[in-house]
Write a protein that holds these residues in place. Sequence first.
Motif, short mmCIF file in Angstrom:
data_model
loop_
_atom_site.label_atom_id
_atom_site.label_comp_id
_atom_site.label_asym_id
_atom_site.label_seq_id
_atom_site.Cartn_x
_atom_site.Cartn_y
_atom_site.Cartn_z
N ASP A 20 0.72 -1.20 0.03
CA ASP A 20 0.15 0.10 0.03
C ASP A 20 0.81 1.20 -0.04
O ASP A 20 1.48 1.47 0.90
CB ASP A 20 -0.70 0.07 1.45
N ALA A 21 0.75 2.16 -0.88
CA ALA A 21 1.68 3.05 -1.21
C ALA A 21 1.40 4.18 -0.15
O ALA A 21 2.45 4.93 0.49
CB ALA A 21 1.66 3.75 -2.56
N THR A 22 0.27 4.38 0.50
CA THR A 22 -0.23 5.29 1.30
C THR A 22 0.30 5.03 2.68
O THR A 22 0.63 5.82 3.62
CB THR A 22 -1.66 5.45 1.43
N LYS A 23 0.64 3.77 3.00
CA LYS A 23 1.37 3.35 4.23
C LYS A 23 2.85 3.18 4.19
O LYS A 23 3.45 3.00 5.28
CB LYS A 23 0.55 2.00 4.89
N SER A 24 3.26 3.27 3.20
CA SER A 24 4.58 2.95 2.79
C SER A 24 5.64 4.30 2.95
O SER A 24 4.76 5.08 3.30
CB SER A 24 5.14 2.47 1.39
N SER A 25 6.59 4.13 3.34
CA SER A 25 7.63 5.40 3.73
C SER A 25 8.63 5.68 2.98
O SER A 25 9.42 4.35 2.30
CB SER A 25 8.13 5.14 5.14
N HIS A 50 -1.62 -3.42 3.26
CA HIS A 50 -2.64 -2.54 3.72
C HIS A 50 -3.05 -2.78 5.08
O HIS A 50 -3.86 -2.12 5.53
CB HIS A 50 -3.71 -3.22 2.75
N ARG A 104 6.66 6.29 -6.61
CA ARG A 104 5.49 5.76 -6.97
C ARG A 104 5.25 4.32 -6.91
O ARG A 104 6.36 3.93 -7.68
CB ARG A 104 5.04 6.37 -8.35
#
Length: 269
Positions: A20-25, A50, A104
């Motif tokens: 999940d890109a939104t939870k990665s750093s 996720h 991305r």
Amino acid sequence: MSEEDALKFPPTTSIDLISDATKSSMELIAASGETKVGDMIRVCITMYDHTGHRKTTGGDILKLYMCNQSQWSTRRGTVVDHNNGTYTGEVEAAWSGQSELVARLEYTREAISAMYRMASLEIFHAVFQEGNVSETTVCHPDLHTLRKYFNYTRVCDMTYENSGMHWYCDTKAYTTVSVARRLDNIKDDEDAVVVIHIYIHLLLYHHSIFERKMRMIRTSVASLLQRNKLAQVVILGPHTFDSYAKFPDLDRDLITTTIKLKLKTSASP
């Protein structure tokens, strides 16, 4: 990650296990001193699924960019997969001033594995015609696929008629026009200009089929240029596209990467 590595993983049944890109750093790997134009900027990217758990396997395709919206400028970097859920990105500082680093998630490993599993099921519907009678039949470059997935027991082997390129059809005979055979038919003293447009069709099958076809074309081109000093050959690669109907979530970049790799491999003797 190679196809063999991708297929070692079983099919994913839950989106919770997918990156999940939104939870990665993404963290900047600090460099000593001031960053100047021409220096390389390095970052560490850590992927999470996720559910928020850290990924322990690689295989995702990530892209890294340095952007400056005020100048309408973008610089693409490189990303190295460490196969443990972490990635190292590097991009050149191409200009001075304030900029933004953007990472991305292009494809998850699960999506790539699914594409490899599904691609071999793509088929051609061919038409066999004799006089006023015509029938439609199914063809495929892999005999095992026809027998396993389509339950065909009577199959016509059209490999010889297809200039050595494997081609099988369900009972009815259908011959594809081969680029290699057309090159072989050009006369030694013919002032010929040959344009070979390699389209996308064979990439929907296992990539070894595409590579085999390219090697056949390469052999015929080399033979033509050796015996006919007047001939000129121009090769156009497959064009890219935003999406493909059978794989709506896979855009042009993954296909383009495969094309470049196989064309480069096929160019070697």
